[in-house]
Design a protein around this motif. Structure first.
Motif, PDB file in Angstrom:
ATOM      1  N   THR A 196       0.838  -1.198   0.000  1.00  0.00           N
ATOM      2  CA  THR A 196       0.000   0.000   0.000  1.00  0.00           C
ATOM      3  C   THR A 196       0.873   1.249   0.000  1.00  0.00           C
ATOM      4  O   THR A 196       1.795   1.372   0.807  1.00  0.00           O
ATOM      5  CB  THR A 196      -0.921   0.016   1.229  1.00  0.00           C
ATOM      6  OG1 THR A 196      -1.794  -1.111   1.163  1.00  0.00           O
ATOM      7  CG2 THR A 196      -1.739   1.296   1.287  1.00  0.00           C
ATOM      8  N   ALA A 197       0.569   2.184  -0.896  1.00  0.00           N
ATOM      9  CA  ALA A 197       1.320   3.430  -0.999  1.00  0.00           C
ATOM     10  C   ALA A 197       0.424   4.607  -0.654  1.00  0.00           C
ATOM     11  O   ALA A 197      -0.732   4.676  -1.076  1.00  0.00           O
ATOM     12  CB  ALA A 197       1.879   3.605  -2.407  1.00  0.00           C
ATOM     13  N   THR A 198       0.949   5.539   0.121  1.00  0.00           N
ATOM     14  CA  THR A 198       0.235   6.770   0.453  1.00  0.00           C
ATOM     15  C   THR A 198       1.209   7.933   0.348  1.00  0.00           C
ATOM     16  O   THR A 198       2.430   7.746   0.388  1.00  0.00           O
ATOM     17  CB  THR A 198      -0.344   6.723   1.879  1.00  0.00           C
ATOM     18  OG1 THR A 198       0.724   6.502   2.818  1.00  0.00           O
ATOM     19  CG2 THR A 198      -1.376   5.620   2.021  1.00  0.00           C
ATOM     20  N   ALA A 199       0.671   9.127   0.210  1.00  0.00           N
ATOM     21  CA  ALA A 199       1.515  10.313   0.066  1.00  0.00           C
ATOM     22  C   ALA A 199       0.997  11.426   0.952  1.00  0.00           C
ATOM     23  O   ALA A 199      -0.192  11.482   1.309  1.00  0.00           O
ATOM     24  CB  ALA A 199       1.554  10.780  -1.388  1.00  0.00           C
ATOM     25  N   GLY A 200       1.891  12.338   1.314  1.00  0.00           N
ATOM     26  CA  GLY A 200       1.527  13.488   2.133  1.00  0.00           C
ATOM     27  C   GLY A 200       2.715  14.415   2.237  1.00  0.00           C
ATOM     28  O   GLY A 200       3.589  14.422   1.361  1.00  0.00           O
ATOM     29  N   ILE A 201       2.761  15.178   3.291  1.00  0.00           N
ATOM     30  CA  ILE A 201       3.874  16.091   3.505  1.00  0.00           C
ATOM     31  C   ILE A 201       4.466  15.882   4.888  1.00  0.00           C
ATOM     32  O   ILE A 201       3.868  15.216   5.749  1.00  0.00           O
ATOM     33  CB  ILE A 201       3.437  17.561   3.359  1.00  0.00           C
ATOM     34  CG1 ILE A 201       2.417  17.928   4.453  1.00  0.00           C
ATOM     35  CG2 ILE A 201       2.899  17.853   1.971  1.00  0.00           C
ATOM     36  CD1 ILE A 201       2.149  19.418   4.563  1.00  0.00           C
ATOM     37  N   VAL A 202       5.640  16.451   5.095  1.00  0.00           N
ATOM     38  CA  VAL A 202       6.230  16.506   6.421  1.00  0.00           C
ATOM     39  C   VAL A 202       5.479  17.569   7.208  1.00  0.00           C
ATOM     40  O   VAL A 202       5.411  18.728   6.813  1.00  0.00           O
ATOM     41  CB  VAL A 202       7.728  16.849   6.348  1.00  0.00           C
ATOM     42  CG1 VAL A 202       8.302  17.001   7.758  1.00  0.00           C
ATOM     43  CG2 VAL A 202       8.486  15.781   5.581  1.00  0.00           C
ATOM     44  N   SER A 203       4.881  17.159   8.321  1.00  0.00           N
ATOM     45  CA  SER A 203       4.067  18.069   9.119  1.00  0.00           C
ATOM     46  C   SER A 203       4.877  18.805  10.181  1.00  0.00           C
ATOM     47  O   SER A 203       4.531  19.924  10.564  1.00  0.00           O
ATOM     48  CB  SER A 203       2.928  17.313   9.801  1.00  0.00           C
ATOM     49  OG  SER A 203       2.116  16.657   8.846  1.00  0.00           O
ATOM     50  N   ALA A 204       5.928  18.171  10.690  1.00  0.00           N
ATOM     51  CA  ALA A 204       6.772  18.782  11.714  1.00  0.00           C
ATOM     52  C   ALA A 204       8.055  17.981  11.820  1.00  0.00           C
ATOM     53  O   ALA A 204       8.102  16.805  11.457  1.00  0.00           O
ATOM     54  CB  ALA A 204       6.054  18.837  13.061  1.00  0.00           C
ATOM     55  N   MET A 205       9.091  18.620  12.337  1.00  0.00           N
ATOM     56  CA  MET A 205      10.368  17.946  12.584  1.00  0.00           C
ATOM     57  C   MET A 205      10.723  18.093  14.064  1.00  0.00           C
ATOM     58  O   MET A 205      10.288  19.029  14.740  1.00  0.00           O
ATOM     59  CB  MET A 205      11.472  18.562  11.722  1.00  0.00           C
ATOM     60  CG  MET A 205      11.294  18.345  10.230  1.00  0.00           C
ATOM     61  SD  MET A 205      11.426  16.598   9.721  1.00  0.00           S
ATOM     62  CE  MET A 205      13.150  16.262  10.095  1.00  0.00           C
ATOM     63  N   GLY A 206      11.521  17.142  14.539  1.00  0.00           N
ATOM     64  CA  GLY A 206      12.023  17.231  15.906  1.00  0.00           C
ATOM     65  C   GLY A 206      10.974  17.037  16.970  1.00  0.00           C
ATOM     66  O   GLY A 206      11.063  17.620  18.057  1.00  0.00           O
ATOM     67  N   ARG A 207       9.976  16.189  16.695  1.00  0.00           N
ATOM     68  CA  ARG A 207       8.949  15.925  17.690  1.00  0.00           C
ATOM     69  C   ARG A 207       9.544  15.104  18.838  1.00  0.00           C
ATOM     70  O   ARG A 207       9.975  13.972  18.637  1.00  0.00           O
ATOM     71  CB  ARG A 207       7.784  15.158  17.076  1.00  0.00           C
ATOM     72  CG  ARG A 207       6.873  16.015  16.215  1.00  0.00           C
ATOM     73  CD  ARG A 207       6.053  16.947  17.076  1.00  0.00           C
ATOM     74  NE  ARG A 207       4.991  17.580  16.326  1.00  0.00           N
ATOM     75  CZ  ARG A 207       4.659  18.856  16.438  1.00  0.00           C
ATOM     76  NH1 ARG A 207       5.333  19.636  17.267  1.00  0.00           N
ATOM     77  NH2 ARG A 207       3.662  19.355  15.736  1.00  0.00           N
TER      78      ARG A 207
END
Length: 504
Positions: A196-207
């Motif tokens: 299964t493949a899905t796509a999106g964006i990076v929402s935050a870094m360094g959580r």
């Protein structure tokens, strides 16, 4: 844990999909409504800069390197494990029918090849307690795999398929270039649905609040991932692995658009250690630390809450040999400013065993430079075994309705230790203190969690055994216009608390 959904759930989904197809078929069957509409030329639709028209080429290229992992667990590994987040009424598919033994406990996850010989990266929690591990490749072959090594602290594990062979693989990229808003693609095995493949964006870094590990600052993504995606790769648009999917935040057990991946630069370092020796080693200085809040920083004369406060020191450990004491604040490590306690843990853990490190500390308002030689961090089991035990519940003081000498500035009443208290609080050596008999509910001390029955060990960086010593520390803090730093032992263990002392 990850579990395969029962057939009746998949059927329900298929029915819903069929309804959607019928709806669009009927909608398309009314051309007269749109006869005057201008036809759109697909070639004229240009995506925004940086947005791909399709992820198909990327997914086609990387999917052969992604695998599904099925783990048959040891019977003892399944004891106490909950199957949280199951849809209502589905429990019998996993726990067996009443009166009948259930199937062997199984978990499902994802992984990916990182070299052509069959080395696979996945999550530690996917293969934990494994008795048998089966890998299903993208072309439908099932092969057995063995564990090369696993690191619980970062949730990374490395496997190797049996029998050799040649496999398509992907490579890690340094995730330091990744920015919030960058495209990401996840490929995995959610609910047992291979590939299964899905796509999106990076929402935050360094959580830092995404998990319990002090060694991982997670990358947050909104590419949909669910149970079974654990251990699968997060790709950038070049097909490089920039993260390893590890966890989701979900009240229901399903995707709500908040997923967390271990950044590639963290994962790659762990993978290299596991391949080299089958285990991960980390530096250790032998202290327990607690974060600095604004009040504690003010009590120490710091302008900002920066550094790591030493709550306790392991006897004969590297820090003890270097001269570090309880109440010291570690400000720098090998010339690097320490932002907080987590920052120190990560820097120490990444330092080579046996290295001599330079540390700057703050003690009694004075800065000092020390040098210490790092040792290897013991296992979590060893650390727990060697930790000083604390009472499960601190008894109420003998004078529960009063008694003791009032310390008006702090809003507490205290009394000296009795001989029976030494065993009650498990004091060692020359340790002493004052037992708190009453706390004013409106005081700052009460707001900071100090309770009757707690023991004050230190005040203002000095041990206190008499009410006069405590009163002197209160007056000193009041003249300086600062909160008073207390070391308290009680129901929540030993900790430092900065309490206001009023204006007098």
């Amino acid at each position: 844990m990850t579990f395969e959904l029962p057939v009746k759930f998949l059927r329900r989904t298929a029915i819903a999909s069929g309804a959607a197809v019928v709806l669009f078929a009927g909608f398309a069957g009314a051309p007269a409504l749109f006869a005057s509409a201008q036809e759109i030329n697909p070639s004229a639709v240009v995506p925004p800069s940086g947005a791909p028209m399709s992820f198909a080429d990327l997914i086609e290229r990387v999917r052969p390197a992604v695998v599904s992992i099925s783990v048959r667990q040891r019977p003892d590994a399944a004891q106490g494990q909950s199957q949280e987040g199951l849809p209502p009424g589905f429990e019998e598919f996993f726990r067996g029918r009443p009166g009948r033994p259930g199937p062997a406990p199984t978990s499902l996850g994802s992984g990916f090849f990182v070299d052509q010989s069959g080395v696979i990266v996945t999550n530690h929690h996917v293969i934990e307690g494994a008795e048998e591990i089966t890998i299903r490749t993208s072309d439908g072959r099932d092969v057995q795999a063995d564990i090369v090594g696993s690191d619980e602290a970062t949730d990374i594990a490395v496997l190797r398929v049996r029998g050799g062979g040649r496999y398509q693989y992907v490579t890690f990229d340094d995730a330091s270039h990744v920015r919030v808003g960058d495209w990401v693609v996840a490929v995995g095995n959610p609910f047992g649905l291979d590939g299964t493949a899905t796509a999106g964006i990076v929402s935050a870094m360094g959580r830092r609040d995404a998990g319990s590990s002090a060694y991982v600052d997670y990358m947050q993504i909104d590419a949909p991932i669910n149970r079974g995606n654990s251990g699968g790769p997060t790709f950038d648009l070049n097909g490089n692995v920039i993260g390893v999917n590890s966890a989701i935040f979900s009240p229901t057990g399903g995707n709500v658009g908040i997923g967390f991946a271990i950044p590639a630069n963290t994962a790659n370092g762990i993978v290299r250690q596991l391949l080299a020796s089958g285990r991960v080693t980390r530096g250790w200085i032998g202290v327990s630390i607690q974060p600095l809040d604004d009040d504690i920083a003010r009590s120490l004369g710091l302008e900002e809450a920066q550094g790591a406060l030493v709550a306790s020191v392991v006897p004969d450990g590297p820090a003890a040999r270097a001269g570090i004491q309880q109440g010291d604040v570690i400000l720098t490590f090998d010339g690097n400013r320490i932002e907080d306690s987590r920052d120190l843990t990560q820097r120490v853990g990444a330092t080579a065993i046996g290295a001599n490190s330079r540390i700057e500390i703050l003690r009694n308002g004075q800065r000092r430079n020390l040098t210490m030689r790092l040792l290897e961090r013991p296992s979590e089991q060893q650390l727990l075994a060697s930790a000083t035990p604390t009472p499960n519940e601190t008894p109420e003081p003998e004078a529960g309705t009063g008694g003791g000498v009032a310390q008006a500035g702090l809003g507490v009443s205290v009394r000296p230790l009795a001989q029976a208290d030494r065993a009650r609080y498990e004091l060692t050596g020359n340790e002493g203190g004052l037992v708190i008999t009453q706390v004013d509910p409106s005081s700052d001390a009460a707001q900071k969690g100090i309770q009757a029955g707690d023991l004050i060990l230190q005040a203002g960086g000095r041990a206190v055994r008499t009410t006069a010593e405590l009163n002197s520390a209160v007056q000193t803090a009041r003249r300086a216009g600062r909160p008073l730093l207390l070391q308290v032992d009680g129901r929540t263990g030993r900790r430092f608390v900065a309490a206001d002392v009023g204006e007098g």
